[in-house]
Enzyme design. Structure first.
Site, PDB file in Angstrom:
ATOM      1  N   ARG A  23      42.518   8.783  50.529  1.00  0.00           N
ATOM      2  CA  ARG A  23      43.833   8.185  50.712  1.00  0.00           C
ATOM      3  C   ARG A  23      44.679   8.498  49.486  1.00  0.00           C
ATOM      4  O   ARG A  23      44.131   8.967  48.494  1.00  0.00           O
ATOM      5  CB  ARG A  23      43.685   6.666  50.859  1.00  0.00           C
ATOM      6  CG  ARG A  23      42.975   6.286  52.127  1.00  0.00           C
ATOM      7  CD  ARG A  23      42.315   4.921  51.959  1.00  0.00           C
ATOM      8  NE  ARG A  23      41.453   4.664  53.113  1.00  0.00           N
ATOM      9  CZ  ARG A  23      41.773   3.834  54.081  1.00  0.00           C
ATOM     10  NH1 ARG A  23      42.891   3.149  54.040  1.00  0.00           N
ATOM     11  NH2 ARG A  23      40.952   3.656  55.091  1.00  0.00           N
ATOM     12  N   CYS A  42      18.817  15.677  38.341  1.00  0.00           N
ATOM     13  CA  CYS A  42      17.763  15.715  37.326  1.00  0.00           C
ATOM     14  C   CYS A  42      16.390  15.492  37.956  1.00  0.00           C
ATOM     15  O   CYS A  42      16.263  14.829  38.997  1.00  0.00           O
ATOM     16  CB  CYS A  42      18.021  14.655  36.258  1.00  0.00           C
ATOM     17  SG  CYS A  42      19.049  15.257  34.902  1.00  0.00           S
ATOM     18  N   HIS A 163      25.281  19.010  35.679  1.00  0.00           N
ATOM     19  CA  HIS A 163      23.947  19.617  35.792  1.00  0.00           C
ATOM     20  C   HIS A 163      24.096  21.039  36.386  1.00  0.00           C
ATOM     21  O   HIS A 163      24.780  21.203  37.391  1.00  0.00           O
ATOM     22  CB  HIS A 163      23.071  18.732  36.687  1.00  0.00           C
ATOM     23  CG  HIS A 163      21.627  19.090  36.634  1.00  0.00           C
ATOM     24  ND1 HIS A 163      20.668  18.232  36.151  1.00  0.00           N
ATOM     25  CD2 HIS A 163      20.981  20.222  36.991  1.00  0.00           C
ATOM     26  CE1 HIS A 163      19.482  18.837  36.219  1.00  0.00           C
ATOM     27  NE2 HIS A 163      19.658  20.050  36.735  1.00  0.00           N
ATOM     28  N   HIS A 165      24.369  24.039  38.467  1.00  0.00           N
ATOM     29  CA  HIS A 165      24.181  24.259  39.906  1.00  0.00           C
ATOM     30  C   HIS A 165      25.185  25.282  40.412  1.00  0.00           C
ATOM     31  O   HIS A 165      26.230  25.498  39.806  1.00  0.00           O
ATOM     32  CB  HIS A 165      24.321  22.948  40.692  1.00  0.00           C
ATOM     33  CG  HIS A 165      25.715  22.389  40.714  1.00  0.00           C
ATOM     34  ND1 HIS A 165      26.268  21.721  39.638  1.00  0.00           N
ATOM     35  CD2 HIS A 165      26.674  22.409  41.672  1.00  0.00           C
ATOM     36  CE1 HIS A 165      27.510  21.353  39.948  1.00  0.00           C
ATOM     37  NE2 HIS A 165      27.780  21.765  41.170  1.00  0.00           N
ATOM     38  N   CYS A 195      33.129  55.766  49.057  1.00  0.00           N
ATOM     39  CA  CYS A 195      33.298  54.328  48.847  1.00  0.00           C
ATOM     40  C   CYS A 195      34.355  54.098  47.767  1.00  0.00           C
ATOM     41  O   CYS A 195      34.275  54.665  46.677  1.00  0.00           O
ATOM     42  CB  CYS A 195      31.953  53.715  48.445  1.00  0.00           C
ATOM     43  SG  CYS A 195      32.083  52.069  47.713  1.00  0.00           S
ATOM     44  N   HIS A 239      25.726  52.828  44.989  1.00  0.00           N
ATOM     45  CA  HIS A 239      26.244  52.188  46.191  1.00  0.00           C
ATOM     46  C   HIS A 239      25.263  51.234  46.870  1.00  0.00           C
ATOM     47  O   HIS A 239      24.104  51.564  47.104  1.00  0.00           O
ATOM     48  CB  HIS A 239      26.695  53.244  47.211  1.00  0.00           C
ATOM     49  CG  HIS A 239      27.369  52.601  48.372  1.00  0.00           C
ATOM     50  ND1 HIS A 239      28.652  52.132  48.283  1.00  0.00           N
ATOM     51  CD2 HIS A 239      26.911  52.257  49.593  1.00  0.00           C
ATOM     52  CE1 HIS A 239      28.972  51.545  49.431  1.00  0.00           C
ATOM     53  NE2 HIS A 239      27.934  51.615  50.239  1.00  0.00           N
TER      54      HIS A 239
END
Ligand SMILES: [Zn+2]
Ligand SMILES: [Zn+2]
Ligand SMILES: [Zn+2]
Length: 342
Positions: A23, A42, A163, A165, A195, A239
């Protein structure tokens, strides 16, 4: 259920995750509500996350118990939901579909304060291996068109928990950013039978002025038209179209390169917040062969990692135009990063 909505003007899909229920009053104090000092990532707090999807564990430790090295869990507040079907519908000029997808968190280490750049290379290899394995697993779900692996480091880069991640989000549509890259790659290939990324990498290696580092298998470049100061493009030198196919031997080289890039960023820029993300091919297996992007994708697209230190904000001009004003020339950025002593 979150919903995906398509804007016909910008051609952008948006996730309306209204069940997160923000909100007006919720926005100024956006910091997460976890009690200070408590960290659900943890070791010992495994019961505070949803049950794990995958983990690398020491012998003998069971799921959702201590004794892990890397752990993957569903995001507790997912932007997209794994259950259900897409239920695509048109509403006049608008398109919408159910917000079906996957949103996972990769907890990179049990150590709360370990910076990714300080991880031993062998531990970083395990994190990269689990990124690859989650990708390989999710590619089998034919509801998902794209799977993005990314990391937000620091609150200013969007990390709500400190932590270490990273995250993975699987979406039922190919994001516009990828569509742009795929189109450029395909057009270049159709014109030159080469490419685009390999051409760029070759050119940068020859000039050398925007090279940050280069090992046997990976190269890190400050892109010629970097949007942000100290932005880095990290890619295999030879590649390869799909991160899902990375071998364990290549993972070793990637861990070495990623660690060094992150160490250089920290030392050079005083530990800034950053984002990085892996751009690989979309989920080709679920596509009908005739769809136009895909007939040369294995030879025209080249997977890569984009790393963006968060040193400048995005303001009105950038929002209004898609132009970026970058106060540091990429040649200078590369020189600083390359020359800093580790
Ligand atoms: Zn922690
Ligand atoms: Zn290539
Ligand atoms: Zn990219």
């Amino acid at each position: 259920m979150p919903e995906l909505r398509h804007d016909p003007i910008s051609k952008r899909w948006v996730i309306i995750a209204s069940e997160r229920g923000r909100r007006p009053d919720d926005f100024p104090k956006q910091a997460d509500t976890t009690p200070a000092g408590f960290c659900p990532f943890c070791e010992g707090n495994e019961s505070k996350t949803p049950p794990e999807i995958a983990a690398i564990r020491y012998n003998g430790s069971g799921p959702n118990q201590p004794g892990w090295k890397v752990r993957v869990v569903p995001n507790k507040f997912p932007a997209l939901r794994i259950e259900g079907n897409l239920d695509r519908r048109g509403l006049g000029v608008h398109d919408r579909m159910n917000g079906v997808g996957a949103h996972e968190v990769i907890i990179e280490t049990p150590k709360h304060d370990l910076n990714m750049c300080d991880m031993p290379v062998s531990d970083l290899e395990q994190v990269i291996r689990i990124w690859r394995d989650r990708l390989v697993d999710l590619v089998r779900d034919n509801r998902f068109k794209y799977i993005l692996i990314f990391k937000n480091y620091g609150a200013a880069a969007g990390a709500s928990l400190s932590h270490p991640h990273s995250q993975l989000i699987a979406t039922p549509v190919t994001p516009l950013t990828l569509t742009g890259e795929l189109t450029s790659a395909k057009e270049h290939y159709h014109e030159k039978e080469r490419c685009l990324f390999c051409d760029l990498i070759q050119q940068e290696l020859e000039s050398g002025e925007r090279i940050v580092l280069c090992n046997d298998q990976f190269v890190a470049i400050a892109p010629f038209a970097s949007r942000f100061p100290f932005e880095i493009f990290l890619a295999p030198r030879y590649h390869n179209h799909s991160f899902a196919e990375i071998s364990d031997a290549m993972i070793r080289h990637l861990a070495l390169a990623l660690k060094e890039v992150l160490l250089r960023i920290r030392k050079c820029l005083n530990d800034p917040p950053y984002n990085f993300l892996i751009h690989t091919i979309p989920n080709v297996k679920v596509r009908p062969k005739r769809t136009s992007y895909w007939d040369t994708i294995e030879v025209d697209f080249h997977w890569h990692i984009e790393i963006m230190p968060r040193l400048t904000g995005i303001a009105g001009f950038e929002w209004g135009t898609g132009f970026y004003i970058n106060p540091t020339a990429p040649e200078e950025a590369a020189k600083y990063l390359r020359e800093i002593e580790l």
